[in-house]
Design an enzyme around this catalytic site. Structure first.
Site, PDB file in Angstrom:
ATOM      1  N   SER A  87     -12.427  22.393  23.305  1.00  0.00           N
ATOM      2  CA  SER A  87     -13.141  21.521  22.360  1.00  0.00           C
ATOM      3  C   SER A  87     -13.161  20.069  22.850  1.00  0.00           C
ATOM      4  O   SER A  87     -12.229  19.617  23.531  1.00  0.00           O
ATOM      5  CB  SER A  87     -12.420  21.589  21.009  1.00  0.00           C
ATOM      6  OG  SER A  87     -12.823  20.520  20.180  1.00  0.00           O
ATOM      7  N   TYR A 110     -19.435  17.756  21.532  1.00  0.00           N
ATOM      8  CA  TYR A 110     -20.039  17.118  20.366  1.00  0.00           C
ATOM      9  C   TYR A 110     -20.754  15.880  20.890  1.00  0.00           C
ATOM     10  O   TYR A 110     -20.145  15.080  21.604  1.00  0.00           O
ATOM     11  CB  TYR A 110     -18.963  16.652  19.381  1.00  0.00           C
ATOM     12  CG  TYR A 110     -18.353  17.725  18.522  1.00  0.00           C
ATOM     13  CD1 TYR A 110     -19.145  18.608  17.801  1.00  0.00           C
ATOM     14  CD2 TYR A 110     -16.964  17.838  18.408  1.00  0.00           C
ATOM     15  CE1 TYR A 110     -18.574  19.582  16.996  1.00  0.00           C
ATOM     16  CE2 TYR A 110     -16.390  18.809  17.604  1.00  0.00           C
ATOM     17  CZ  TYR A 110     -17.207  19.675  16.902  1.00  0.00           C
ATOM     18  OH  TYR A 110     -16.640  20.632  16.109  1.00  0.00           O
ATOM     19  N   THR A 136     -22.284  22.082  20.382  1.00  0.00           N
ATOM     20  CA  THR A 136     -22.169  22.427  18.959  1.00  0.00           C
ATOM     21  C   THR A 136     -23.159  21.602  18.149  1.00  0.00           C
ATOM     22  O   THR A 136     -23.200  20.377  18.256  1.00  0.00           O
ATOM     23  CB  THR A 136     -20.728  22.186  18.471  1.00  0.00           C
ATOM     24  OG1 THR A 136     -19.873  23.056  19.223  1.00  0.00           O
ATOM     25  CG2 THR A 136     -20.575  22.504  16.989  1.00  0.00           C
ATOM     26  N   LYS A 232     -24.388  26.302  19.980  1.00  0.00           N
ATOM     27  CA  LYS A 232     -23.503  26.905  18.976  1.00  0.00           C
ATOM     28  C   LYS A 232     -23.785  26.320  17.596  1.00  0.00           C
ATOM     29  O   LYS A 232     -23.912  25.103  17.448  1.00  0.00           O
ATOM     30  CB  LYS A 232     -22.045  26.619  19.373  1.00  0.00           C
ATOM     31  CG  LYS A 232     -20.999  27.055  18.357  1.00  0.00           C
ATOM     32  CD  LYS A 232     -19.608  26.894  18.953  1.00  0.00           C
ATOM     33  CE  LYS A 232     -18.522  27.337  18.002  1.00  0.00           C
ATOM     34  NZ  LYS A 232     -18.257  26.363  16.939  1.00  0.00           N
ATOM     35  N   HIS A 256     -19.543  27.718  11.869  1.00  0.00           N
ATOM     36  CA  HIS A 256     -18.360  26.912  12.153  1.00  0.00           C
ATOM     37  C   HIS A 256     -17.125  27.490  11.456  1.00  0.00           C
ATOM     38  O   HIS A 256     -16.242  26.759  11.011  1.00  0.00           O
ATOM     39  CB  HIS A 256     -18.584  25.462  11.738  1.00  0.00           C
ATOM     40  CG  HIS A 256     -17.953  24.454  12.657  1.00  0.00           C
ATOM     41  ND1 HIS A 256     -18.646  23.764  13.611  1.00  0.00           N
ATOM     42  CD2 HIS A 256     -16.675  24.007  12.756  1.00  0.00           C
ATOM     43  CE1 HIS A 256     -17.834  22.926  14.247  1.00  0.00           C
ATOM     44  NE2 HIS A 256     -16.619  23.063  13.743  1.00  0.00           N
TER      45      HIS A 256
HETATM   46  C1  LIG Z   1      -8.950  24.892  13.400  1.00  0.00           C
HETATM   47  C2  LIG Z   1     -10.371  24.991  13.858  1.00  0.00           C
HETATM   48  C3  LIG Z   1     -10.903  23.953  14.618  1.00  0.00           C
HETATM   49  C4  LIG Z   1     -12.219  24.037  15.084  1.00  0.00           C
HETATM   50  N1  LIG Z   1     -12.719  23.056  15.876  1.00  0.00           N
HETATM   51  C5  LIG Z   1     -13.945  23.203  16.444  1.00  0.00           C
HETATM   52  C6  LIG Z   1     -14.410  22.267  17.399  1.00  0.00           C
HETATM   53  O1  LIG Z   1     -13.730  21.324  17.767  1.00  0.00           O
HETATM   54  N2  LIG Z   1     -15.647  22.470  17.917  1.00  0.00           N
HETATM   55  C7  LIG Z   1     -16.443  23.523  17.560  1.00  0.00           C
HETATM   56  O2  LIG Z   1     -17.555  23.668  18.055  1.00  0.00           O
HETATM   57  N3  LIG Z   1     -16.004  24.429  16.658  1.00  0.00           N
HETATM   58  C8  LIG Z   1     -14.779  24.308  16.110  1.00  0.00           C
HETATM   59  N4  LIG Z   1     -14.316  25.255  15.236  1.00  0.00           N
HETATM   60  C9  LIG Z   1     -15.148  26.422  14.939  1.00  0.00           C
HETATM   61  C10 LIG Z   1     -14.870  27.533  15.950  1.00  0.00           C
HETATM   62  O3  LIG Z   1     -15.360  27.207  17.213  1.00  0.00           O
HETATM   63  C11 LIG Z   1     -15.516  28.858  15.520  1.00  0.00           C
HETATM   64  O4  LIG Z   1     -16.864  28.631  15.223  1.00  0.00           O
HETATM   65  C12 LIG Z   1     -14.819  29.478  14.307  1.00  0.00           C
HETATM   66  O5  LIG Z   1     -13.438  29.282  14.371  1.00  0.00           O
HETATM   67  C13 LIG Z   1     -15.120  30.979  14.257  1.00  0.00           C
HETATM   68  O6  LIG Z   1     -14.583  31.532  13.131  1.00  0.00           O
HETATM   69  P1  LIG Z   1     -13.169  32.313  13.065  1.00  0.00           P
HETATM   70  O7  LIG Z   1     -12.122  31.266  13.092  1.00  0.00           O
HETATM   71  O8  LIG Z   1     -13.265  33.035  11.783  1.00  0.00           O
HETATM   72  O9  LIG Z   1     -13.089  33.215  14.288  1.00  0.00           O
HETATM   73  C14 LIG Z   1     -13.015  25.177  14.756  1.00  0.00           C
HETATM   74  C15 LIG Z   1     -12.457  26.199  13.998  1.00  0.00           C
HETATM   75  C16 LIG Z   1     -11.157  26.123  13.563  1.00  0.00           C
HETATM   76  C17 LIG Z   1     -10.579  27.255  12.770  1.00  0.00           C
END
Ligand SMILES: Cc1cc2nc3c(=O)[nH]c(=O)nc-3n(C[C@H](O)[C@H](O)[C@H](O)COP(=O)(O)O)c2cc1C
Length: 358
Positions: A87, A110, A136, A232, A256
């Site tokens: 990330s 981002y 994203t 994404k 997300h």
């Molecule tokens: C704690 C956490 C932090 C996240 N941070 C980002 C991020 O920095 N960038 C991003 O594109 N998605 C982020 N996401 C979304 C994840 O990339 C992903 O879309 C999501 O976790 C998928 O769902 P799941 O946790 O049910 O597998 C984050 C998700 C979580 C749970």
């Protein structure tokens, strides 16, 4: 505080819950007496070979779930043969992760108002040999996450008695965090203009997201990156068609993880429409709510070519570091393999709607 940061969605968390619940509604078609010897889960995601089509999703602050978390998760993914996506808002930097891995990883970007900083990140990801850029699109402003507000999860962290009590209950975590120097956003601090410490970082993050971002911005990202590009955060057929027009290599159907627009449908419920709309023109991936190898298989049956997991590997990481991430991947691999066999298949490429009960 960091567990709840992962284990939560925005507002009422209805989308966060729907992501998992809608997977549970999909029923598998049991077949017997098919030859299911010599099964293989090997496939490709965005043109790259993977031991199974499950990438580690970009997750901010993973280095707070476990000291040096992003480095450990990247090593686990490398060992397992699946992509790791770092990330933008990670604790360990692009360079930290590159220093402990041998194979290329993916970088998630981002784009914010500070375009020079976005270009700097793209160049650093290139220099580190990253093999895909995951852009994203669904965080032009932040969703409201009540647990984070309650916990005072902000930059810089507000230290309260509650935080001290939380840390007192996690002495091993504290010791490990004291044992690393990686405790801030290392992709940002020292790289974004004027951000040299946590105070400056707080100011930078609060007005950095760019609400004016548009489809035309993909063009300059593509030009500067000049490699595999994955978009994404697509949850709508019209946006999926727009994504195809950008010439990107793949899209991730995603909300997300239920952390942005609460009330949006689950990713798995939108997958069939998006595959119908663009599946023959762009590779479609999915994330959100995958909690087992069975869920991965269901997504593949509905037309996804690859999947991402967020929380499943974060829980493994928080509990047991690199070994925990490996274990979460191994649990998913075993479930995927057994489920595929009991559906009468031995190759993921054969999965389709025919393996589901309508
Ligand atoms: C704690 C956490 C932090 C996240 N941070 C980002 C991020 O920095 N960038 C991003 O594109 N998605 C982020 N996401 C979304 C994840 O990339 C992903 O879309 C999501 O976790 C998928 O769902 P799941 O946790 O049910 O597998 C984050 C998700 C979580 C749970």
């Amino acid at each position: 505080m960091f567990f709840q940061y992962a284990d939560s969605g925005s507002w009422t968390e209805s989308t966060y819950r729907a992501n998992e619940e809608d997977f549970a509604r999909i029923k598998l078609r049991q077949r017997v007496l098919a030859n299911i010897e010599d099964r293989s889960l090997a496939s490709q995601m965005a043109g790259q070979p993977v031991s199974m089509p499950v990438a580690l999703a970009p997750t901010g602050l993973a280095g707070m779930q476990h000291a040096d978390g992003e480095m450990l998760a990247a090593q686990a993914a490398e060992e397992f043969g699946v992509p790791f996506t770092l990330s933008t808002v990670s604790i360990c930097s692009i360079e930290d992760v590159a220093s402990v891995t041998r194979k290329p990883f993916w970088f998630q970007l981002y784009i914010n108002r500070d375009r020079d900083f976005a270009l700097n990140l793209i160049d650093r990801a290139k220099a580190a040999g990253c093999s895909a850029l995951v852009l994203t699109l669904d965080l032009q402003i932040m969703g409201q996450r009540h647990k984070d507000i309650r916990n005072g999860l902000s930059a810089p962290p507000r230290f309260t008695l509650n935080h001290i009590l939380q840390m007192a209950r996690c002495p091993i975590w504290c010791l490990k965090m004291l044992g690393t120097r990686r405790r801030t956003f290392r992709n940002i601090v020292g790289h974004a203009r004027g951000v040299n410490g946590l105070d400056a970082l707080a100011a930078w993050t609060s007005d950095t997201l760019d609400p004016t971002l548009s489809w035309s911005d993909i063009e300059w990202v593509k030009k500067r990156w000049d490699g595999t590009l994955i978009l994404k955060g697509i949850l709508d057929e019209e946006d999926a068609r727009m994504a195809v027009r950008t010439g990107a290599d793949a899209i991730v159907v995603s909300n997300h993880g239920g952390r942005q627009l609460d009330g949006a449908p689950s990713s798995i419920s939108m997958l069939p429409r998006i595959v119908d709309a663009v599946g023959d023109r762009i590779e479609v991936h999915l994330d959100g709510g995958i909690r087992s190898g069975q869920d991965v298989l269901k997504a593949l049956c509905l037309g996804a070519k690859g999947t991402f997991i967020g929380r499943p590997y974060l829980y493994g990481l928080g509990a047991a570091g690199r070994q925990g991430v490996l274990q979460s991947l191994e649990i998913i691999r075993r479930e995927l393999d057994t489920t595929m066999a009991l559906c009468g298949e031995r190759d993921l490429g054969n999965l389709s709607l025919k393996n589901l009960v309508a």
